[in-house]
Structures are given as C-alpha cells and as structure tokens.
Design a protein around this motif. Structure first.
Motif, PDB file in Angstrom:
ATOM      1  N   GLY A   1       1.405  -2.291  -6.464  1.00 48.80           N
ATOM      2  CA  GLY A   1       0.483  -2.461  -5.344  1.00 48.80           C
ATOM      3  C   GLY A   1      -0.685  -1.509  -5.466  1.00 48.80           C
ATOM      4  N   TYR A   2      -1.324  -1.256  -4.337  1.00 47.42           N
ATOM      5  CA  TYR A   2      -2.454  -0.343  -4.288  1.00 47.42           C
ATOM      6  C   TYR A   2      -2.043   0.963  -3.612  1.00 47.42           C
ATOM      7  N   TYR A   3      -2.954   1.929  -3.611  1.00 44.75           N
ATOM      8  CA  TYR A   3      -2.662   3.269  -3.094  1.00 44.75           C
ATOM      9  C   TYR A   3      -3.658   3.702  -2.026  1.00 44.75           C
ATOM     10  N   PHE A   4      -3.227   4.681  -1.244  1.00 48.18           N
ATOM     11  CA  PHE A   4      -4.151   5.476  -0.435  1.00 48.18           C
ATOM     12  C   PHE A   4      -3.724   6.926  -0.600  1.00 48.18           C
ATOM     13  N   VAL A   5      -4.665   7.787  -0.974  1.00 48.85           N
ATOM     14  CA  VAL A   5      -4.365   9.198  -1.234  1.00 48.85           C
ATOM     15  C   VAL A   5      -4.913  10.054  -0.085  1.00 48.85           C
ATOM     16  N   LEU A   6      -4.024  10.774   0.577  1.00 51.85           N
ATOM     17  CA  LEU A   6      -4.386  11.573   1.753  1.00 51.85           C
ATOM     18  C   LEU A   6      -5.173  12.836   1.407  1.00 51.85           C
ATOM     19  N   MET A   7      -4.996  13.350   0.213  1.00 52.88           N
ATOM     20  CA  MET A   7      -5.591  14.621  -0.209  1.00 52.88           C
ATOM     21  C   MET A   7      -5.032  15.789   0.599  1.00 52.88           C
ATOM     22  N   GLY A   8      -3.743  15.707   0.930  1.00 50.50           N
ATOM     23  CA  GLY A   8      -3.083  16.784   1.648  1.00 50.50           C
ATOM     24  C   GLY A   8      -2.040  16.244   2.596  1.00 50.50           C
ATOM     25  N   ASN A   9      -1.578  17.083   3.501  1.00 47.24           N
ATOM     26  CA  ASN A   9      -0.624  16.662   4.527  1.00 47.24           C
ATOM     27  C   ASN A   9      -0.920  17.397   5.826  1.00 47.24           C
ATOM     28  N   LEU A  10      -0.324  16.899   6.900  1.00 51.91           N
ATOM     29  CA  LEU A  10      -0.536  17.535   8.195  1.00 51.91           C
ATOM     30  C   LEU A  10       0.057  18.941   8.198  1.00 51.91           C
TER      31      LEU A  10
ATOM     32  N   CYS B   1      -7.971  12.189   6.346  1.00 53.45           N
ATOM     33  CA  CYS B   1      -8.626  10.867   6.349  1.00 53.45           C
ATOM     34  C   CYS B   1      -7.783   9.788   7.021  1.00 53.45           C
ATOM     35  N   PHE B   2      -7.159  10.142   8.155  1.00 54.97           N
ATOM     36  CA  PHE B   2      -6.254   9.220   8.826  1.00 54.97           C
ATOM     37  C   PHE B   2      -6.950   7.943   9.288  1.00 54.97           C
ATOM     38  N   GLU B   3      -8.158   8.055   9.820  1.00 53.51           N
ATOM     39  CA  GLU B   3      -8.887   6.863  10.281  1.00 53.51           C
ATOM     40  C   GLU B   3      -9.169   5.909   9.133  1.00 53.51           C
ATOM     41  N   LYS B   4      -9.498   6.474   7.972  1.00 51.70           N
ATOM     42  CA  LYS B   4      -9.759   5.655   6.779  1.00 51.70           C
ATOM     43  C   LYS B   4      -8.475   4.945   6.340  1.00 51.70           C
ATOM     44  N   LEU B   5      -7.341   5.642   6.435  1.00 52.26           N
ATOM     45  CA  LEU B   5      -6.048   5.036   6.101  1.00 52.26           C
ATOM     46  C   LEU B   5      -5.737   3.886   7.060  1.00 52.26           C
TER      47      LEU B   5
ATOM     48  N   LEU C   1       0.853  -1.184   0.000  1.00 47.64           N
ATOM     49  CA  LEU C   1       0.000   0.000   0.000  1.00 47.64           C
ATOM     50  C   LEU C   1       0.892   1.237   0.000  1.00 47.64           C
ATOM     51  N   CYS C   2       0.776   2.047  -1.040  1.00 43.83           N
ATOM     52  CA  CYS C   2       1.573   3.271  -1.166  1.00 43.83           C
ATOM     53  C   CYS C   2       0.709   4.469  -0.785  1.00 43.83           C
ATOM     54  N   VAL C   3       1.185   5.278   0.137  1.00 42.55           N
ATOM     55  CA  VAL C   3       0.452   6.459   0.610  1.00 42.55           C
ATOM     56  C   VAL C   3       1.020   7.699  -0.059  1.00 42.55           C
ATOM     57  N   THR C   4       0.162   8.428  -0.783  1.00 41.04           N
ATOM     58  CA  THR C   4       0.579   9.676  -1.431  1.00 41.04           C
ATOM     59  C   THR C   4      -0.257  10.831  -0.893  1.00 41.04           C
TER      60      THR C   4
ATOM     61  N   GLU D   1       3.120  -4.205   3.780  1.00 41.54           N
ATOM     62  CA  GLU D   1       4.064  -3.076   3.757  1.00 41.54           C
ATOM     63  C   GLU D   1       3.346  -1.815   3.327  1.00 41.54           C
ATOM     64  N   VAL D   2       3.567  -0.741   4.069  1.00 43.55           N
ATOM     65  CA  VAL D   2       3.037   0.574   3.700  1.00 43.55           C
ATOM     66  C   VAL D   2       4.214   1.440   3.281  1.00 43.55           C
ATOM     67  N   ILE D   3       4.166   1.949   2.060  1.00 45.70           N
ATOM     68  CA  ILE D   3       5.232   2.794   1.516  1.00 45.70           C
ATOM     69  C   ILE D   3       4.765   4.244   1.586  1.00 45.70           C
ATOM     70  N   LEU D   4       5.491   5.065   2.317  1.00 45.74           N
ATOM     71  CA  LEU D   4       5.125   6.474   2.461  1.00 45.74           C
ATOM     72  C   LEU D   4       5.787   7.286   1.353  1.00 45.74           C
ATOM     73  N   ALA D   5       4.964   7.863   0.495  1.00 42.87           N
ATOM     74  CA  ALA D   5       5.458   8.637  -0.645  1.00 42.87           C
ATOM     75  C   ALA D   5       4.979  10.078  -0.536  1.00 42.87           C
ATOM     76  N   THR D   6       5.163  10.661   0.654  1.00 39.24           N
ATOM     77  CA  THR D   6       4.804  12.066   0.842  1.00 39.24           C
ATOM     78  C   THR D   6       5.977  12.943   0.407  1.00 39.24           C
ATOM     79  N   SER D   7       5.710  14.228   0.283  1.00 36.01           N
ATOM     80  CA  SER D   7       6.745  15.166  -0.168  1.00 36.01           C
ATOM     81  C   SER D   7       7.888  15.255   0.838  1.00 36.01           C
ATOM     82  N   PHE D   8       9.029  15.747   0.370  1.00 37.72           N
ATOM     83  CA  PHE D   8      10.202  15.890   1.224  1.00 37.72           C
ATOM     84  C   PHE D   8      10.342  17.321   1.750  1.00 37.72           C
ATOM     85  N   ASN D   9       9.190  17.974   1.984  1.00 39.81           N
ATOM     86  CA  ASN D   9       9.206  19.281   2.660  1.00 39.81           C
ATOM     87  C   ASN D   9       8.824  19.057   4.122  1.00 39.81           C
TER      88      ASN D   9
END
Length: 198
Positions: free
Chosen positions: A102-111, A123-127, A82-85, A138-146
């Motif tokens: 694999g499959y994805y989960f899209v956060l639609m933003g960041n903290l 949508c953390f509970e949904k994730l 599961l890749c999180v973007t 395995e969960v692959i975190l593919a968030t930005s590097f900011n």
C-alpha cells in the motif's frame, strides 16, 4: 589545550547527532581532521546537498527530492491501504520486508506533550486529509511500541475510527528465532494477547 574555535564548532555540531556524546564527538572530529580529510570534505558536501535538495513529499510527508516521492508515484500499489510510520527510516524497514504493497504516511515523530510535540507537529491534519480521501479503506498504525508510540497510535486510532475508517495496529510478539526463556515477560504477554489461529 583549549580547542580551536572552528574545531570547537565542529565538535558541538557533531554532538547534535543522536547517540553522540561529548567524547564521541571529539573523537570523530579529531579522526576526520587527522586521518580522513577527504572523507570530511565528502561528508560536508553530501550534507550540504541533502539539506538544500531533500524536502517532504506532498502526499505522504516522507523525504524526497521531488514534490511527490517515488513510492507515491507507484500506481501498482494498493491505494486502499495506508501505513502510518513515525520516520522515513521506519518506512524503509517496512519496505524491505516486501510484505506491504500500500501507501504510507510518515509522521516525522510522535506525540510527546512533555517535549512540546502535539498533533500539529506530527502533521495530524495532513494525515486526516490523506486518510479520508475516500479511497483509503484501512489505516495500519506502525508506530513504535514505547510510551510515545503507543499514545500516538491510540490518539490517531480514535480520531480515524470516529471518521469511519478501519484501523489496525502492527502485532507484537516473540521475535523470530527467539527462545522463550530469554524473552521479556511483557513481550510474551503481548504475544498471548495477539495470538492467532494456525
């Protein structure tokens, strides 16, 4: 000359687009009305249709016109990954590499606490429900590097590890084709830390 009310509203609406300031919005509005009215009608129609039909996938949260998106319906993919973007655009970029199956989960933003964006807004509970379905390994975190992307990745990582999941993060390093003397120091340092055997 004061702009007409409808023209003023159009300019204000265009200013809502990312990267479009007052001058750019004014330029776009005048261009569409003066040189491309057919394009303006087409844009208006396409935008109205998209707003009316596009929604979130019930499984991965990305944009779709059906309850479950095409990617989530693909049974050939590896359900243990599961890749999180952060955005559907990030998901699309990863898909274009043809390296992830694999499959994805899209956060639609960041903290971003300063902007009022907490776990609920991404949508953390949904994730959590998706990642702890008993199939994902395995969960692959593919968030930005900011700063926001790093904070989001850290928060998600801690929460998922506490639930016994294996969590990885996209590697950072020197871009393909780059010459070291032109790469920033932070990127080179990260490349050293994330080095691997050859």
């Amino acid at each position: 000359m004061k702009p007409l009310s409808s023209l003023h509203h159009l300019i204000q609406a265009l200013r809502r687009l990312p990267g479009v300031g007052p001058k750019s919005a004014q330029r776009i509005a005048y261009h569409m009305l003066q040189h491309d009215r057919e394009g303006a009608v087409q844009l208006s129609s396409a935008l109205s249709e998209a707003v009316a039909t596009v929604r979130h996938c019930s499984r991965c949260n990305t944009f779709t016109e059906s309850d479950v998106c095409e990617t989530c319906r693909d049974e050939e993919r590896d359900a243990s990954l599961l890749c999180v973007t952060e955005t559907p655009a990030d998901q699309m970029m990863i898909e274009q590499t043809l390296t992830f199956k694999g499959y994805y989960f899209v956060l639609m933003g960041n903290l971003s606490p300063l902007n009022g964006i907490g776990p609920k807004e991404i949508c953390f509970e949904k994730l959590i429900a998706r990642a702890t379905d008993g199939i994902v390994k395995e969960v692959i975190l593919a968030t930005s590097f900011n700063n926001e992307g790093e904070a989001t990745a850290h928060y998600i990582s801690e929460m998922l590890k506490a639930r016994g999941l294996y969590v990885t993060r996209l590697a950072r390093g020197v871009p393909v084709g780059a010459e070291l003397e032109y790469v920033d120091i932070g990127t080179i340092a990260r490349a050293f830390l994330d080095r691997r055997t050859t």
